[in-house]
Design a protein around this motif. Structure first.
Motif, PDB file in Angstrom:
ATOM      1  N   GLU A 148       1.033  -1.157  -0.069  1.00 15.41           N
ATOM      2  CA  GLU A 148       0.136  -0.001  -0.047  1.00 15.41           C
ATOM      3  C   GLU A 148       0.976   1.046  -0.070  1.00 15.41           C
ATOM      4  OE1 GLU A 148      -0.239  -2.351   2.683  1.00 15.41           O
ATOM      5  OE2 GLU A 148      -2.071  -3.565   1.307  1.00 15.41           O
ATOM      6  N   SER A 149       0.202   2.177  -0.568  1.00 14.11           N
ATOM      7  CA  SER A 149       0.966   3.676  -0.541  1.00 14.11           C
ATOM      8  C   SER A 149       1.035   4.028   1.034  1.00 14.11           C
ATOM      9  CB  SER A 149       0.584   4.595  -1.408  1.00 14.11           C
ATOM     10  OG  SER A 149       0.580   4.513  -2.767  1.00 14.11           O
ATOM     11  N   PRO A 150       1.916   4.962   1.454  1.00 16.87           N
ATOM     12  CA  PRO A 150       1.922   5.408   2.622  1.00 16.87           C
ATOM     13  C   PRO A 150       0.583   6.413   2.658  1.00 16.87           C
ATOM     14  CG  PRO A 150       4.113   5.658   1.607  1.00 16.87           C
ATOM     15  CD  PRO A 150       3.155   5.407   0.500  1.00 16.87           C
ATOM     16  N   THR A 151       0.267   6.394   3.843  1.00 10.82           N
ATOM     17  CA  THR A 151      -1.175   7.424   4.281  1.00 10.82           C
ATOM     18  C   THR A 151      -0.520   8.682   5.257  1.00 10.82           C
ATOM     19  OG1 THR A 151      -1.532   5.898   6.005  1.00 10.82           O
ATOM     20  CG2 THR A 151      -2.931   5.804   4.008  1.00 10.82           C
ATOM     21  N   ASP A 152       0.533   8.344   5.683  1.00  8.49           N
ATOM     22  CA  ASP A 152       1.092   9.479   6.544  1.00  8.49           C
ATOM     23  C   ASP A 152       2.355  10.276   5.796  1.00  8.49           C
ATOM     24  OD1 ASP A 152      -0.099   9.064   8.883  1.00  8.49           O
ATOM     25  OD2 ASP A 152       1.015   7.492   9.744  1.00  8.49           O
ATOM     26  N   PRO A 153       2.674  11.371   6.188  1.00 11.61           N
ATOM     27  CA  PRO A 153       3.911  11.914   5.318  1.00 11.61           C
ATOM     28  C   PRO A 153       5.207  10.933   5.267  1.00 11.61           C
ATOM     29  CG  PRO A 153       3.135  13.525   7.266  1.00 11.61           C
ATOM     30  CD  PRO A 153       2.503  12.185   7.321  1.00 11.61           C
ATOM     31  N   ASP A 154       5.476  10.860   4.320  1.00 12.59           N
ATOM     32  CA  ASP A 154       6.677   9.874   3.932  1.00 12.59           C
ATOM     33  C   ASP A 154       7.524  10.432   2.819  1.00 12.59           C
ATOM     34  OD1 ASP A 154       8.090   7.373   4.152  1.00 12.59           O
ATOM     35  OD2 ASP A 154       6.105   6.563   4.866  1.00 12.59           O
ATOM     36  N   TRP A 155       8.581   9.563   2.827  1.00 12.74           N
ATOM     37  CA  TRP A 155       9.719  10.059   1.642  1.00 12.74           C
ATOM     38  C   TRP A 155       9.693   9.548   0.321  1.00 12.74           C
ATOM     39  CZ3 TRP A 155       9.741   9.403   6.817  1.00 12.74           C
ATOM     40  CH2 TRP A 155      10.342  10.158   7.648  1.00 12.74           C
ATOM     41  N   LEU A 156       9.808  10.471  -0.534  1.00 13.74           N
ATOM     42  CA  LEU A 156      10.099   9.934  -2.109  1.00 13.74           C
ATOM     43  C   LEU A 156      11.454  10.373  -2.569  1.00 13.74           C
ATOM     44  CD1 LEU A 156       7.017  12.023  -3.584  1.00 13.74           C
ATOM     45  CD2 LEU A 156       7.236   9.524  -3.691  1.00 13.74           C
ATOM     46  N   ALA A 157      12.226   9.470  -3.145  1.00 15.52           N
ATOM     47  CA  ALA A 157      13.416   9.324  -3.625  1.00 15.52           C
ATOM     48  C   ALA A 157      13.277   9.777  -5.268  1.00 15.52           C
ATOM     49  CB  ALA A 157      14.247   8.273  -3.273  1.00 15.52           C
ATOM     50  N   TYR A 158      14.325  10.822  -5.436  1.00 12.34           N
ATOM     51  CA  TYR A 158      14.415  11.195  -6.938  1.00 12.34           C
ATOM     52  C   TYR A 158      15.167  10.063  -7.448  1.00 12.34           C
ATOM     53  CZ  TYR A 158      13.506  16.227  -6.345  1.00 12.34           C
ATOM     54  OH  TYR A 158      12.994  17.424  -6.306  1.00 12.34           O
ATOM     55  N   GLU A 159      15.945   9.107  -6.996  1.00 12.89           N
ATOM     56  CA  GLU A 159      16.543   8.088  -7.699  1.00 12.89           C
ATOM     57  C   GLU A 159      16.207   6.531  -7.222  1.00 12.89           C
ATOM     58  OE1 GLU A 159      18.340   9.397 -10.131  1.00 12.89           O
ATOM     59  OE2 GLU A 159      18.368  11.533  -8.931  1.00 12.89           O
ATOM     60  N   ILE A 160      16.230   5.765  -8.128  1.00 11.80           N
ATOM     61  CA  ILE A 160      15.571   4.525  -7.896  1.00 11.80           C
ATOM     62  C   ILE A 160      16.555   3.909  -6.924  1.00 11.80           C
ATOM     63  CG2 ILE A 160      15.517   1.861  -8.728  1.00 11.80           C
ATOM     64  CD1 ILE A 160      15.353   3.672 -11.782  1.00 11.80           C
ATOM     65  N   ILE A 185      10.038  15.010   1.340  1.00 12.76           N
ATOM     66  CA  ILE A 185       9.327  14.590   2.561  1.00 12.76           C
ATOM     67  C   ILE A 185       7.596  15.166   1.817  1.00 12.76           C
ATOM     68  CG2 ILE A 185       8.400  15.092   4.894  1.00 12.76           C
ATOM     69  CD1 ILE A 185      11.002  15.927   5.531  1.00 12.76           C
ATOM     70  N   LYS A 186       7.143  13.913   1.507  1.00 11.76           N
ATOM     71  CA  LYS A 186       5.661  14.449   0.835  1.00 11.76           C
ATOM     72  C   LYS A 186       4.552  14.110   1.844  1.00 11.76           C
ATOM     73  CE  LYS A 186       3.079  14.807  -2.916  1.00 11.76           C
ATOM     74  NZ  LYS A 186       1.627  15.033  -2.189  1.00 11.76           N
ATOM     75  N   CYS A 187       3.957  15.304   1.892  1.00 12.36           N
ATOM     76  CA  CYS A 187       2.991  15.103   3.131  1.00 12.36           C
ATOM     77  C   CYS A 187       1.812  14.349   2.888  1.00 12.36           C
ATOM     78  CB  CYS A 187       2.723  16.568   3.357  1.00 12.36           C
ATOM     79  SG  CYS A 187       4.112  17.787   4.020  1.00 12.36           S
TER      80      CYS A 187
END
Ligand code: NAG
Ligand code: NAG
Ligand code: NAG
Ligand code: NAG
Length: 539
Positions: A81-93, A239-241
């Motif tokens: 599942e996708s995060p439901t709280d604020p979590d991290w997105l990385a630019y690089e694989i 940090i994607k809210c």
């Protein structure tokens, strides 16, 4: 209009406000921007660049930044599942892959602690065995379901998204000052143990209070109508809210069992390829994935505040530890005003980083060449002539000495392409002008020593070298530290949290990822940082 009327009403009703305390009047200053020209120049030059932001890792500046529609981001965790709280997105694989593994927390209970497995085989030079266990977790430490295959998620932005970019190595959990602008200024916390009375700690803080930090920053972003915060560690991240807002999941795949043939995470090739991925971003985040609004820059370097590092061994690193709470609060208020003012404003076409690039590319290698390689009067003289002739009028019409006019032409040359619009633009302009003025006045002094002087000799060269060295010390351009070109199976290595040694900071080198060099870890005690050790263990 309404705000103006309100302000008038307030000043009528409470005359004391007519004389606010000093810190309420604290604002950005052209004189300070001039004085801190090189620092501001470098902040602009290094924005969204892994190389310069790793070397000048104590970020003191904020920018609004836009991620256009259709940009891919990556997220690794322990569930589908996708995060439901604020979590991290990385630019690089490869950055997200490091987090795509199981943890002890089940679905719906938040993400597992962030671990730094992908770098386990790099030379970390750790001196503290305990901190190694906390953060590096090479798989030998006990943890239910640890090592279970995780999930790698890929998202695409569905519309342009606006973020706050915190510059420097803002994702580096260190006590060197990499977190100052977030923890002291944005969060207003001297240390995280000094919690506001009644404040609720987020359960499962993760390594070094990261989860609490994300929650706090997202609270600010919500007020500011921003989508989150862009930061950098070994790799850029967001940090994607709210993962449901402006993102579309386009792929989610489970990772192989550790027994299966997965990608080469361990060993020489995995290290090399991880470093290669990071080094691709040394000078450019790539493909216009993020557009920085330089005209929104708010830098602590603009304000007359004390940035002295209490650590006498690192006077080069600015800190916010000597800045008062009232000053920090005033800067944050100013930042809020700028964010509100720029809301809805079209993307500024003024790319100040372009201007710094063209200045650096004109002078950097030539200054370094003259300072480090040239020892003859002739070569030094030719080099000075080469750099300055464009600014000198040889028509004979200009009265001799036409030199002051030439110095001014040199100083303003690259700045003539811009027309500042915002207050930030005018401060950046002042900073850049202070830098070009230093360069130009130094070079014209060298011209007197070597070109106009009828009998230049060895001592003229020595004096020139001294002047060039002190100019380079003042400019602190990270280009001066560049590696020589590396072989195709090597990458130029600089410390990027959490790895790298003191020696590699001082002298970046080419490495194939397996020729490890022992030495003191550059970032110090991993449990450091304003958050201290109490929550470094994670849930
Ligand atoms: C993990 O680290 C410990 C302590 O540093 C070491 O004894 C052990 O061999 C390592 N295990 C693996 C799988 O690398
Ligand atoms: C996240 O964004 C979605 C889509 O805009 C919205 O429906 C939802 O309420 C948001 N969640 C939170 C916690 O704000
Ligand atoms: C600035 O801070 C440093 C370090 O805390 C301190 O030693 C110094 O006296 C301060 N300077 C001023 C002008 O207050
Ligand atoms: C990496 O470089 C070191 C030192 O140059 C060399 O000894 C080693 O064989 C190289 N390793 C690989 C996998 O190429």
């Amino acid at each position: 209009m309404r705000t103006l009327l309100t302000a008038l009403a307030v000043s009528v009703l409470s005359p004391t406000l007519a004389h606010p305390p000093v810190t309420e009047k604290l604002g950005p200053s052209q004189a300070v921007a001039h004085q801190r020209g090189p620092e501001i120049f470098n902040a602009v030059h290094n924005a969204m660049r892994q190389w310069g932001s790793s070397l000048h890792h104590n970020g003191m500046s904020f920018f609004l930044a836009t991620v256009p529609e259709g940009v891919l981001f990556h997220h690794g965790n322990s569930r589908e599942e996708s995060p439901t709280d604020p979590d991290w997105l990385a630019y690089e694989i490869e950055h997200a892959e490091g987090f795509a593994r199981g943890g002890r927390r089940g679905p719906g209970r938040g993400p597992p602690p962030r671990k730094y497995k992908p770098w386990e085989n790099l030379q970390l030079g750790l001196t503290n065995k305990e901190s190694r266990q906390h953060i590096i977790d090479n798989g030998s430490s006990p943890g239910p379901r640890d090592g279970e295959p995780g999930w790698l998620h890929v998202y695409r932005t569905t519309r342009p998204l606006r973020f706050l970019y915190v510059d420097g190595m803002g994702g580096g959990k260190t006590s060197l000052g990499t977190l100052d602008s977030q923890d002291y200024l944005l969060r207003g916390q001297r240390t995280s143990t000094e919690e506001e009375p009644g404040a609720k700690r987020v359960v499962g803080g993760g390594p070094m209070g990261e989860r609490q930090r994300a929650v706090d920053l997202c609270k600010l972003c919500e007020n500011w109508q921003l989508q989150g915060v862009i930061r950098m560690e070994a790799g850029f991240e967001i940090i994607k809210c709210n993962f449901s807002d402006g993102l579309e999941q386009i792929q989610v795949l489970q990772r192989p069992d550790s027994g299966n043939n997965g990608p080469p995470r361990r060993g020489a090739l995995g290290n090399l390829e991880l470093l290669r991925g990071l080094s691709e971003r040394y000078h450019d985040i790539g493909s216009t994935r993020t557009i920085v609004d330089y005209s929104s820059m708010v830098s602590v370097f603009f304000f007359p505040v004390n940035l002295t590092n209490p650590d006498p061994k690192r006077p080069d690193l600015p800190r916010l530890s000597s800045t008062s709470d009232a000053e920090l609060a005033a800067i944050k208020t100013y930042l809020t005003a700028v964010i509100e003012e720029r809301r809805g404003a079209p993307l500024s076409g003024l790319d100040w980083q372009d201007i710094t690039d063209i200045i650096v590319s004109r002078y950097a290698d030539r200054l370094k060449f003259m300072a480090e390689k040239v020892d003859s009067v002739e070569t030094m003289r030719d080099e000075i002539r080469f750099l300055l002739d464009v600014f000198i009028d040889y028509s004979g019409k200009e009265k001799d000495p036409g030199i002051p006019a030439a110095v001014e032409r040199c100083t303003n040359f690259y700045l003539r392409s811009v027309t500042p619009a915002t207050k930030a633009d005018r401060l950046i302009y002042t900073a850049l002008e202070s830098v070009t003025s230093q360069i130009c006045s130094t070079l014209f002094r060298l011209r007197e020593l070597l070109v106009t002087n009828p009998n230049p000799d060895e001592s003229s060269v020595a004096a020139s070298v001294d002047a060039l060295r002190s100019l380079m010390d003042s400019l602190k351009w990270t280009r001066f530290k560049r590696c020589p070109p590396c072989a195709i199976d090597e990458v130029c290595l600089i410390p990027m949290w959490p790895f790298g040694t003191v020696e590699e900071y001082n002298t970046p080198r080419c490495t194939n990822g397996s020729d490890t060099r022992s030495g003191e870890n550059y970032w110090g005690d991993f449990r450091g940082g304003p958050d201290g050790p109490h929550d470094s263990r994670g849930p």
